[in-house]
Design an enzyme around this catalytic site. Structure first.
Site, PDB file in Angstrom:
ATOM      1  N   HIS A  32      -9.280   0.836   5.684  1.00 38.50           N
ATOM      2  CA  HIS A  32      -7.963   1.111   6.264  1.00 38.50           C
ATOM      3  C   HIS A  32      -8.151   2.089   7.429  1.00 38.50           C
ATOM      4  CE1 HIS A  32      -3.853   2.496   6.763  1.00 38.50           C
ATOM      5  NE2 HIS A  32      -3.472   1.416   6.091  1.00 38.50           N
ATOM      6  N   ASN A  63       0.846  -1.191   0.000  1.00 40.26           N
ATOM      7  CA  ASN A  63       0.000   0.000   0.000  1.00 40.26           C
ATOM      8  C   ASN A  63       0.887   1.247   0.000  1.00 40.26           C
ATOM      9  OD1 ASN A  63      -1.856   2.031   0.495  1.00 40.26           O
ATOM     10  ND2 ASN A  63      -2.215   1.452   2.637  1.00 40.26           N
ATOM     11  N   SER A  96       4.134  -1.999  10.346  1.00 34.96           N
ATOM     12  CA  SER A  96       5.601  -1.979  10.462  1.00 34.96           C
ATOM     13  C   SER A  96       6.241  -3.322  10.124  1.00 34.96           C
ATOM     14  CB  SER A  96       6.024  -1.494  11.848  1.00 34.96           C
ATOM     15  OG  SER A  96       5.589  -0.167  12.050  1.00 34.96           O
ATOM     16  N   GLY A 144       3.001   2.347  10.645  1.00 37.83           N
ATOM     17  CA  GLY A 144       3.898   3.475  10.404  1.00 37.83           C
ATOM     18  C   GLY A 144       4.691   3.922  11.618  1.00 37.83           C
TER      19      GLY A 144
HETATM   20  C1  PEP Z   1      -0.455   0.169   6.309  1.00 44.48           C
HETATM   21  O1  PEP Z   1      -0.607   1.365   6.194  1.00 44.48           O
HETATM   22  O2  PEP Z   1      -1.345  -0.609   5.938  1.00 44.48           O
HETATM   23  C2  PEP Z   1       0.777  -0.318   6.927  1.00 44.48           C
HETATM   24  C3  PEP Z   1       0.816  -1.541   7.343  1.00 44.48           C
HETATM   25  O3  PEP Z   1       1.808   0.599   7.043  1.00 44.48           O
HETATM   26  P1  PEP Z   1       3.297   0.314   7.607  1.00 44.48           P
HETATM   27  O4  PEP Z   1       3.762  -0.986   7.009  1.00 44.48           O
HETATM   28  O5  PEP Z   1       4.078   1.476   7.149  1.00 44.48           O
HETATM   29  O6  PEP Z   1       3.171   0.212   9.084  1.00 44.48           O
END
Ligand code: PEP
Length: 253
Positions: free
Chosen positions: A98, A9, A216, A176
């Site tokens: 989301h 994503n 993450s 994030g």
């Molecule tokens: C997301 O936004 O769906 C996500 C998992 O972001 P990140 O991997 O950056 O935590």
């Protein structure tokens, strides 16, 4: 047999040129050394979809997803994109619910349920996101919180329609932030989610449902997460913007 999924994503990142470069690099690495047991989904901003669809004609292992869709068929909804438009642009998947859309665009469970219907009626596979905020985790309310999201967003579906849905468990405190759910936390929640699905649709449907982990996820923790019994892949945010990291994650099964 169900196939694992890795979906990247991009959120609101990458110019068209940057996006083309990123996908070309990923596609080249995958073509040179294919990973047949994983379905790979690139989820760019809407405006990149048709161009990336053309680029991906030669790479049938990689498909496209959208980050959102509108709940109506068509009409006077300025700025919105319908599921029929997405389908006609080469899109196969759409992320629904989301946590960023729930938080910043006030998307309610009821609205998300209509988006799920709309996606399914136009042949798109919904990737339905659920996950609790930190305050809920701290008071140990994560299961009830996520079960409510799933019940309200999905449990109106017939068993046949439910069979077409992918779920992504994304604890909001891990998105994030660099803080990943531990293997024990991820397995516990994925198993609880599967049991909740079984209570509505039966063991077989629950077992067949793909439940992705998101939050993450990166090359250094992907192997451990994907080895868990109830984790069927990942929804990747930040690390999907780096071709080497994304491909490393794809190769982590
Ligand atoms: C997301 O936004 O769906 C996500 C998992 O972001 P990140 O991997 O950056 O935590």
């Amino acid at each position: 047999m169900k196939k694992n999924i890795i979906a990247g994503n991009w959120k609101m990142n990458n110019s068209l040129d940057d996006g083309l470069k990123l996908v070309s690099e990923i596609a080249t690495m995958i073509k040179e050394d294919p990973v047949n047991e994983v379905e790979i989904i690139i989820v760019p901003p809407f405006i990149h979809l048709t161009v990336l669809d053309k680029l991906l004609q030669d790479y049938d292992q990689i498909c496209l997803g959208a980050q959102n869709c509108n709940e109506h068929d068509s009409g006077a909804y300025t700025g919105e994109v319908s599921t029929a438009m997405l389908k006609s642009s080469g899109v196969d998947y759409v992320i629904i619910g989301h946590s960023e859309r729930r938080a910043y665009f006030n998307e309610s469970d009821e609205l998300l349920a209509t988006k799920v219907n709309q996606a399914l009626s136009n042949g798109l596979t919904p990737i339905f996101c659920c996950g609790e905020p930190l305050s809920v985790r701290e008071s140990n309310g994560q299961e009830d919180f996520v079960f409510t999201q799933l019940t309200n967003g999905l449990f109106h579906l017939s068993e046949e329609s439910f069979g077409k849905v992918v779920i992504a468990y994304e604890p909001i405190w891990a998105i994030g932030t660099g803080v990943t759910a531990s293997a024990a936390q991820a397995q516990e929640m994925h198993k609880a989610i599967r049991n909740h699905l079984a209570s509505k649709y039966g063991q077989k449907a629950a077992k067949n449902c793909r439940i992705l982990y998101g939050g993450s996820c990166k090359p250094s923790n992907a192997k451990e997460l994907f080895a868990l019994d109830d984790v069927d892949g990942g929804l990747i945010g930040g690390a999907s913007l780096n071709p080497a990291d994304f491909v490393d994650i794809i190769r982590s099964f």
